[in-house]
Design an enzyme around this catalytic site. Structure first.
Site, PDB file in Angstrom:
ATOM      1  CB  SER A 121      -0.869   0.046   1.253  1.00  0.00           C
ATOM      2  OG  SER A 121      -1.655  -1.095   1.336  1.00  0.00           O
ATOM      3  CD  GLU A 133      -3.435   3.431  -6.411  1.00  0.00           C
ATOM      4  OE1 GLU A 133      -2.973   4.574  -6.596  1.00  0.00           O
ATOM      5  OE2 GLU A 133      -3.492   2.915  -5.287  1.00  0.00           O
TER       6      GLU A 133
END
Ligand SMILES: NC(=O)c1ccc[n+]([C@@H]2O[C@H](COP(=O)([O-])OP(=O)(O)OC[C@H]3O[C@@H](n4cnc5c(N)ncnc54)[C@H](O)[C@@H]3O)[C@@H](O)[C@H]2O)c1
Length: 292
Positions: free
Chosen positions: A119, A152
């Site tokens: 992340s 992403e």
């Protein structure tokens, strides 16, 4: 380069969701974890979650059987080495991830693409410790993986176009949508989301509103499906704090300073849903009760 097999390292919250969507999309999946329990829990969770999709008519019984048959598990990291693409989704600690990639190197094919679901950790830094920074990138799924549409894709400084295209093709085959991000702290989603959550905690800390009024204001006032404090409990307050620290350290701007109240909740072990208490208390049978 055509990807047909995927290795998933880490069978936690994210790893099991990644294995689930990859197997349903027809990829051969090998999932590994240091914990045999984590692997067996992940397989039963995947089975329950796909069965729910069958119940809702989104997946057929035959597709479920095919997906379950395509998932193999092992506690031996080397066994994921022969995969075309490896997605690392182990604990969010840089030393853990570095050790995984170092241990993988002797076992992977020259063509294997290495990716991390991190992340917040720098993709360029993780890549620099491998023999193939050009075949390394960020593959960042959202939680819960089977439900969330976005992935992403993060290019490290050295990531080549062929690697990017191969990963983009996987996202397409999963039926998800890719947003491309450059490799700067917390990428796009968390760069924007975490300061908003942190600001909600400041709003609470300064007494501008209480938990209920802050979450209601953001749900009804901005059409967010969840309030920021409810969402923070869902993500995990320790994760929120860790990402704020990455932003603060990585961008050296005081606007990213973590709210002291967020730190205090984490120090108390009130980490949100996973510990039954965060900005809400989930221990009772009824609706969650605000803790401030
Ligand atoms: N939880 C989220 O909302 C979320 C969202 C997007 C990305 N991520 C990222 O996904 C990754 C995993 O997060 P998670 O929430 O699934 O964590 P988790 O704690 O649920 O699972 C991590 C798993 O990694 C395993 N593990 C630890 N060291 C290992 C090793 N050396 N080899 C193999 N397995 C190992 C652990 O046993 C555990 O099962 C992290 O990088 C996190 O930042 C998390």
């Amino acid at each position: 380069m055509e990807i047909s097999s995927i290795g998933v390292v880490g069978a936690g919250q994210m790893g099991n969701g990644i294995a689930h969507v990859c197997a349903l999309a027809g990829y051969d999946v090998v999932m590994t974890d240091i914990s045999a329990d984590a692997l067996s829990n992940a397989v039963s969770l995947i089975e329950r979650n796909i069965a729910r999709q069958v119940g809702r008519g989104k997946v057929t019984e035959a597709e479920m059987a095919g997906a379950m048959a395509r998932i193999r598990t092992t506690t031996t990291l080397a066994e994921v080495g022969q995969s075309d693409l490896i997605i690392e989704a182990a604990t969010e600690r840089e030393t853990v991830k570095q050790a995984i990639f170092e241990d993988l190197l002797p076992h992977i094919k020259p063509t294997t693409i290495l990716t991390s679901n991190t992340s917040s950790i720098s993709i360029t830094r993780l890549a620099s410790r491998t023999d193939r920074p050009e075949k390394f990138m960020g593959f960042h799924f959202m939680n819960p993986v089977p439900v969330m549409q976005l992935v992403e894709l993060i290019r490290g400084i050295a990531t080549d176009e062929e690697t990017f295209a191969a990963c983009k093709a996987v996202v397409d085959r999963l039926g998800k949508t890719a947003a491309t991000a450059e490799d700067f702290p917390a990428f796009i989603v968390n760069r924007i989301l975490m300061p908003m959550i942190n600001e909600a905690v400041y709003t609470l800390y300064e007494g501008v509103g209480n938990v209920t009024s802050i979450d209601m204001a953001m749900k009804l006032g901005t059409n967010h499906p969840m309030g920021p404090l409810e969402l923070a409990d869902f993500i995990g307050l320790d994760t929120c704090l860790a990402i704020m620290n990455v932003l603060h350290d990585g961008l050296a701007d005081t606007k990213y300073r973590p709210c002291p109240l967020l730190t205090k909740y984490v120090e108390a072990g009130w980490l949100g849903r996973k510990t039954q208490r965060g900005f809400y208390d989930y221990r009772g049978d009824g609706d969650p009760v605000p803790t401030r």
